[in-house]
Design an enzyme around this catalytic site. Structure first.
Site, PDB file in Angstrom:
ATOM      1  N   HIS A   1     -10.523  -1.188  -6.646  1.00 41.05           N
ATOM      2  CA  HIS A   1     -10.138   0.060  -5.962  1.00 41.05           C
ATOM      3  C   HIS A   1      -9.207   0.912  -6.823  1.00 41.05           C
ATOM      4  O   HIS A   1      -9.419   2.120  -6.963  1.00 41.05           O
ATOM      5  CB  HIS A   1      -9.460  -0.325  -4.634  1.00 41.05           C
ATOM      6  CG  HIS A   1      -9.070   0.810  -3.767  1.00 41.05           C
ATOM      7  ND1 HIS A   1      -9.992   1.617  -3.134  1.00 41.05           N
ATOM      8  CD2 HIS A   1      -7.846   1.280  -3.390  1.00 41.05           C
ATOM      9  CE1 HIS A   1      -9.354   2.526  -2.409  1.00 41.05           C
ATOM     10  NE2 HIS A   1      -8.042   2.344  -2.554  1.00 41.05           N
TER      11      HIS A   1
ATOM     12  N   ASP B   1       0.843  -1.207   0.000  1.00 44.69           N
ATOM     13  CA  ASP B   1       0.000   0.000   0.000  1.00 44.69           C
ATOM     14  C   ASP B   1       0.874   1.251   0.000  1.00 44.69           C
ATOM     15  O   ASP B   1       1.681   1.444   0.910  1.00 44.69           O
ATOM     16  CB  ASP B   1      -0.898  -0.046   1.253  1.00 44.69           C
ATOM     17  CG  ASP B   1      -1.996   0.997   1.231  1.00 44.69           C
ATOM     18  OD1 ASP B   1      -1.988   1.872   0.354  1.00 44.69           O
ATOM     19  OD2 ASP B   1      -2.864   0.930   2.124  1.00 44.69           O
TER      20      ASP B   1
HETATM   21  C1  HEM Z   1      -8.609   0.979   4.445  1.00 43.06           C
HETATM   22  C2  HEM Z   1      -8.753   1.723   3.347  1.00 43.06           C
HETATM   23  C3  HEM Z   1      -7.873   1.600   2.136  1.00 43.06           C
HETATM   24  C4  HEM Z   1      -7.042   0.581   1.758  1.00 43.06           C
HETATM   25  C5  HEM Z   1      -6.777  -0.733   2.478  1.00 43.06           C
HETATM   26  C6  HEM Z   1      -6.443   0.973   0.509  1.00 43.06           C
HETATM   27  C7  HEM Z   1      -5.547   0.195  -0.199  1.00 43.06           C
HETATM   28  C8  HEM Z   1      -4.967   0.567  -1.388  1.00 43.06           C
HETATM   29  C9  HEM Z   1      -4.037  -0.246  -2.136  1.00 43.06           C
HETATM   30  C10 HEM Z   1      -3.546  -1.615  -1.709  1.00 43.06           C
HETATM   31  C11 HEM Z   1      -3.698   0.432  -3.253  1.00 43.06           C
HETATM   32  C12 HEM Z   1      -2.772  -0.045  -4.372  1.00 43.06           C
HETATM   33  C13 HEM Z   1      -1.323   0.298  -4.135  1.00 43.06           C
HETATM   34  C14 HEM Z   1      -1.025   1.754  -4.128  1.00 43.06           C
HETATM   35  O1  HEM Z   1      -0.961   2.422  -5.177  1.00 43.06           O
HETATM   36  O2  HEM Z   1      -0.872   2.283  -3.012  1.00 43.06           O
HETATM   37  C15 HEM Z   1      -4.397   1.688  -3.208  1.00 43.06           C
HETATM   38  C16 HEM Z   1      -4.310   2.663  -4.166  1.00 43.06           C
HETATM   39  C17 HEM Z   1      -4.912   3.897  -4.076  1.00 43.06           C
HETATM   40  N1  HEM Z   1      -5.808   4.294  -3.112  1.00 43.06           N
HETATM   41 FE1  HEM Z   1      -6.413   3.227  -1.531  1.00 43.06          FE
HETATM   42  N2  HEM Z   1      -6.916   2.206   0.151  1.00 43.06           N
HETATM   43  C18 HEM Z   1      -7.777   2.624   1.125  1.00 43.06           C
HETATM   44  C19 HEM Z   1      -8.482   3.803   1.151  1.00 43.06           C
HETATM   45  C20 HEM Z   1      -8.341   4.806   0.226  1.00 43.06           C
HETATM   46  C21 HEM Z   1      -9.031   6.069   0.283  1.00 43.06           C
HETATM   47  C22 HEM Z   1     -10.005   6.501   1.372  1.00 43.06           C
HETATM   48  C23 HEM Z   1      -8.611   6.802  -0.786  1.00 43.06           C
HETATM   49  C24 HEM Z   1      -9.014   8.194  -1.201  1.00 43.06           C
HETATM   50  C25 HEM Z   1     -10.227   8.668  -1.114  1.00 43.06           C
HETATM   51  C26 HEM Z   1      -7.666   5.975  -1.531  1.00 43.06           C
HETATM   52  C27 HEM Z   1      -7.015   6.369  -2.663  1.00 43.06           C
HETATM   53  C28 HEM Z   1      -6.143   5.601  -3.379  1.00 43.06           C
HETATM   54  C29 HEM Z   1      -5.446   6.059  -4.564  1.00 43.06           C
HETATM   55  C30 HEM Z   1      -5.507   7.464  -5.193  1.00 43.06           C
HETATM   56  C31 HEM Z   1      -4.678   4.980  -5.017  1.00 43.06           C
HETATM   57  C32 HEM Z   1      -3.773   4.946  -6.258  1.00 43.06           C
HETATM   58  C33 HEM Z   1      -4.621   4.583  -7.439  1.00 43.06           C
HETATM   59  C34 HEM Z   1      -3.815   4.510  -8.731  1.00 43.06           C
HETATM   60  O3  HEM Z   1      -3.313   3.410  -9.039  1.00 43.06           O
HETATM   61  O4  HEM Z   1      -3.717   5.523  -9.409  1.00 43.06           O
HETATM   62  N3  HEM Z   1      -7.546   4.777  -0.887  1.00 43.06           N
HETATM   63  N4  HEM Z   1      -5.181   1.735  -2.067  1.00 43.06           N
END
Ligand code: HEM
Length: 408
Positions: free
Chosen positions: A316, A221
């Site tokens: 996601h 993440d």
């Molecule tokens: C417990 C809650 C969440 C978990 C477990 C989670 C997990 C992840 C994971 C595993 C990734 C893919 C790896 C990375 O690029 O970091 C990701 C990407 C992302 N997450 Fe989350 N996330 C959570 C909540 C959120 C929230 C609340 C937001 C914004 C409102 C968010 C925005 C993003 C964005 C912008 C990306 C990159 C997307 C891309 O590939 O362009 N995430 N998240």
């Protein structure tokens, strides 16, 4: 005020391998008698430009304590004066804490005997403080309250706050004790509204401290994030405020803090490929589905032999991608929290999510709306329980907390 300076106390062969090159260097101590040079991660103090708050320096500390406080009082000048007094008293103390550590400031501190632990203290201001102080005219539009989101299950006692302390360190004894010390210093002028300790894998235990950490769901993440070395960093993360009324935030950043519980009880019982579909990335190496390595760009149009999207429509990363959010970007700094089990016997752990940006309306809010509207598959496995947004003004020239006269 006496005590050892932290500068240059510990640097090693890996110095500079992690972190930014600019500025003076702080060493991160590891709790071993003879630190392994490969584990001695070097931090920078200045960041890519003056004014970057300690919370945005890299590498990200292993521990953080976020504390949201209310200034006591009925409002108007009473609240404004108390807030100014509190921030003024913190300014000198934070400088001393950065320079000497808590053990150099407080006799008998619990941090005695620890190596320097990269203490970094960042101060934020909530919109409520400006409103309550009669300074609504100085509140930037970017600091508007967040809208309601479809998936919100917020508990009001875990939301908002007039002031925020974000205290990071490599050791939870250091972050927790420093936070308590500063709250104590503010005395009865403030009341703690909510607080949450967060952590990440430490540099000491990581086989590769430069790899992207995993969250408590086991996902890598933090992969897609603007980096302070990149030209886009400033435009995406640092606010621009030419207007004199809001100039106090010029070059600062807005941080959205969300307490997001992970519904972990059934998560690891799900088949691995289903867990991978939820996010759209592989669990073992974090590569986007259909890709071969972590930093590959996700191919959002790829289809398998049966014509199905390789990265599901509700994955996601698809819904959070710039393609689906009008290019919205923010710097995500997630920390785990783990409070054991709640009174119902359910796991009480999740993500202390912090997102730093120039404008939350086009950053966090745009992404969260896209996640809601697209039916984010992750939404079934998480619950947003706390929320706040704070303005973090640029640090003064000496890299410290800004003068309260600037905003008040
Ligand atoms: C417990 C809650 C969440 C978990 C477990 C989670 C997990 C992840 C994971 C595993 C990734 C893919 C790896 C990375 O690029 O970091 C990701 C990407 C992302 N997450 Fe989350 N996330 C959570 C909540 C959120 C929230 C609340 C937001 C914004 C409102 C968010 C925005 C993003 C964005 C912008 C990306 C990159 C997307 C891309 O590939 O362009 N995430 N998240």
């Amino acid at each position: 005020m006496s005590g050892p300076s932290r500068r240059g106390l510990l640097t090693g062969g890996a110095a500079g391998a992690v972190g930014l090159a600019a500025g003076g260097l702080w060493g991160v101590g590891v709790s071993r008698p003879e630190p392994d040079p490969a584990l001695a991660v070097t931090l920078s103090r200045g960041g890519p430009r003056n004014g970057l708050p300690p919370a945005l320096l890299t590498p990200t500390p292993a521990h953080v304590r976020v504390v949201a406080l209310e200034v006591v009082g009925d409002g108007g000048e009473e609240v404004a004066a108390r807030a100014r007094e509190v921030v003024e008293s913190w300014r000198d103390e934070i400088r001393a804490l950065h320079e000497h550590g808590l053990e150099g400031v407080v006799e008998g501190a619990p941090t005695q005997g620890l190596r320097p632990a990269s203490l970094g203290i960042t101060l934020g201001l909530g919109g409520s403080l400006l409103e309550r102080s009669g300074l609504g005219g100085r509140r930037p539009e970017e600091l508007a309250d967040l809208p309601d989101f479809a998936g919100d299950r917020l508990r009001q006692e875990w939301c908002g706050g007039d002031l925020m302390l974000h205290v990071g360190a490599e050791d939870p004894v250091v972050s927790g004790s420093a936070a308590r010390h500063l709250v104590g210093l503010a005395g009865d002028r403030v009341r703690v509204r909510w607080a949450l300790p967060g952590f990440r894998r430490g540099a000491v235990t990581a086989k590769d401290p430069s790899s992207t950490p995993r969250n408590l769901m086991g996902q890598i993440d933090g992969t897609v994030n603007p980096h302070p070395d990149q030209a886009v960093f400033a435009s995406q993360v640092l606010a621009v405020h030419p207007d004199p009324a809001t100039a106090w935030m010029d070059g600062g950043a807005y941080v959205v803090v969300r307490r997001i519980r992970m519904l972990l009880d059934g998560w690891f019982a799900m088949p691995e490929h289903e867990r991978e579909q939820v996010v759209g990335r592989r669990l073992d190496d974090g590569a986007p589905l259909g890709g071969s390595k972590e930093d590959d760009r996700p191919n959002l149009v790829a289809r398998d032999d049966a014509g199905r999207s390789v990265i599901a429509q509700d994955a996601h990363i698809r819904l959070a991608s710039p393609e689906n959010t009008l290019g919205a970007r923010m710097l995500r700094r997630g920390f785990d929290y783990d409070l054991g089990w709640d009174s119902q016997g359910r796991v009480d752990a999740g993500l202390l999510f912090t997102a730093w940006q120039a404008d939350p309306r086009t950053g966090f809010t745009a992404v969260q709306r896209s996640l809601d509207e697209g039916g984010d598959a992750l939404g079934d496995h998480i619950r947003h329980e706390g929320s706040a947004v704070f303005a973090v003004p640029p640090a003064g020239e000496d890299g410290q907390v800004p003068d309260p006269e600037l905003w008040g």
